[in-house]
Design a protein around this motif. Sequence first.
Motif, short mmCIF file in Angstrom:
data_model
loop_
_atom_site.label_atom_id
_atom_site.label_comp_id
_atom_site.label_asym_id
_atom_site.label_seq_id
_atom_site.Cartn_x
_atom_site.Cartn_y
_atom_site.Cartn_z
N VAL A 1 0.84 -1.21 0.00
CA VAL A 1 0.00 0.00 0.00
C VAL A 1 0.87 1.25 0.00
N THR A 2 1.94 1.26 0.80
CA THR A 2 2.84 2.41 0.83
C THR A 2 3.48 2.64 -0.54
N ASN A 3 3.89 1.55 -1.18
CA ASN A 3 4.48 1.67 -2.51
C ASN A 3 3.48 2.26 -3.51
N THR A 4 2.22 1.83 -3.43
CA THR A 4 1.19 2.37 -4.34
C THR A 4 0.96 3.85 -4.10
N VAL A 5 0.85 4.26 -2.83
CA VAL A 5 0.60 5.67 -2.51
C VAL A 5 1.76 6.55 -2.96
N VAL A 6 2.99 6.12 -2.67
CA VAL A 6 4.16 6.93 -3.05
C VAL A 6 4.26 7.04 -4.57
N THR A 7 4.00 5.94 -5.28
CA THR A 7 4.04 5.99 -6.75
C THR A 7 2.99 6.93 -7.31
N HIS A 8 1.77 6.90 -6.75
CA HIS A 8 0.72 7.80 -7.22
C HIS A 8 1.09 9.26 -6.97
N LEU A 9 1.59 9.56 -5.78
CA LEU A 9 1.94 10.96 -5.48
C LEU A 9 3.09 11.43 -6.35
N ARG A 10 4.07 10.57 -6.63
CA ARG A 10 5.18 10.97 -7.49
C ARG A 10 4.71 11.23 -8.91
N ARG A 11 3.86 10.36 -9.44
CA ARG A 11 3.34 10.58 -10.79
C ARG A 11 2.46 11.82 -10.84
N ARG A 12 1.72 12.07 -9.79
CA ARG A 12 0.88 13.27 -9.76
C ARG A 12 1.75 14.53 -9.77
N ASN A 13 2.84 14.52 -9.02
CA ASN A 13 3.74 15.67 -9.01
C ASN A 13 4.41 15.84 -10.38
N GLU A 14 4.80 14.72 -11.00
CA GLU A 14 5.40 14.83 -12.33
C GLU A 14 4.40 15.38 -13.35
N ALA A 15 3.14 14.93 -13.26
CA ALA A 15 2.12 15.45 -14.18
C ALA A 15 1.87 16.93 -13.94
N GLY A 16 1.84 17.34 -12.67
CA GLY A 16 1.66 18.76 -12.37
C GLY A 16 2.82 19.59 -12.87
N GLN A 17 4.04 19.08 -12.74
CA GLN A 17 5.19 19.81 -13.25
C GLN A 17 5.15 19.91 -14.77
#
Length: 480
Positions: free
Chosen positions: A433-449
Amino acid sequence: MARGGKAFKAMAKGAAVVASAVAVIERRRRAAIAADFHEPPVEVVPLPAPAAVPADLPAPREAAPSAQAAPSAQAAPTPAPVPTHGAFGRELHPGRPATPAEAVPWGLRVAAESTWRLLLLGAALYVVFMVVDMLRLVAFAALASLLISALLEPSVSWLRRHGVPRSLAAGGVFMSGLAGIGLVGWFVVWQVTTNLSDVTSKVQDGVATLRDWLITGPLHLTEQQIKDFADQITKAISTNTDQITSVGLTGAQIAVEVLTTVLLAFFTTFFLLYDGERIWSWALRGLPRHSRYAMAGAGPKAWATLTAYVRGTVCVAFIDAVCIGIGIQLLGVPMALPLAVIIFLGAFVPLVGALVTGTVAVLIALVTTSPWTALMVLVVLVAVQQLEGHILQPLILGRAVRVHPLGVVLGVAAGSIIGGIGGAIVAVPLIAVTNTVVTHLRRRNEAGQAVFTALEAAREAAVARAGHPEAPAQAAAGKP
């Protein structure tokens, strides 16, 4: 509980001391920086004056200033004063930094800054673990209810999509799950009590066989040595009656705690099935406003990962139990069905659970049949574990839970050290679950950038077009 409270108070005092020391160091650093900006007046070394030229001596013709060069000569900048003292009045030397902080290598300064932050983070995590240990009943009940809810929630969703009211769907699925758990427990107890007398007689025969082997085997022990060893065991038991009694009391306390945890887990599971979406919305309102949108998207992905993990683990555990149960049944080991159920429960700990619980079958085969049969049972266990690790885990769990086997083993080991059997069970889903959450937040930040970069490029292009209004007309006409 008193011991835990004392440990928590000591840890809180230690954290306060560390925080105060860090605050003092930070104040001194800021004072040094402020002193660098407000250093005392520097002494200026005056430059030597030019030598006087006699009035009767004519100036050289090539050095005579012209009318055009006069203004530039007057506008020549004066040389900057050379400071002789740095901050705090210390004398400057060639090659010596102005402050001691500048003399520390950059890598060492970064390492020091990172170290004390890591120490504070470690202290905070230690305090969190201490609090979880003090509230271990509540923590285990909450984690167990999450796992059970992840297993039963798809059934509740299916019933609600087909028009069943929410309360009736949650209650029906919850009671069905409770009945299933009760039937499994009743089956295990029934099989054990039915085969207990047979197993006891076979164990006695196995002990007698082992005794004969100790006498006639390569050890060549005597009857007196075996009798002395048995007497020592009896004496040790009789001289530690108080400790055994305390162990019995501790066992009673453990039984009460386990019963309390089970009831709390059932209660929490029902409300998660009945009102899980509202509970998640309420939890989101407790987060900062700028973090709600990110966690609102990460929550469903984490729940999907947990659901896939639990359902896949149940399938893998069922296949392990069936294969190992058939193997030990064909080998003639007694109580094959109860052993299969125990292996099914142990398989919820990935990679190592079925192997550890399967050793019970090896021991029973050793004392009831023969060493050759026990060796064959061990071969069956290893073969099924290889099947699980190389085929079942990648095929069933697949893309839902992307955790490397090394991470699984290390997580299970760390979870067992911290929380025992419960920690070993919840370690892998927590990592997934931690791996899924961290991956989602990282991809969200990359998309926002990426969106921000595209908007900045569009704004710069609009500014460029506004500065050259003829560019669109030329582009439309096809002119360069």
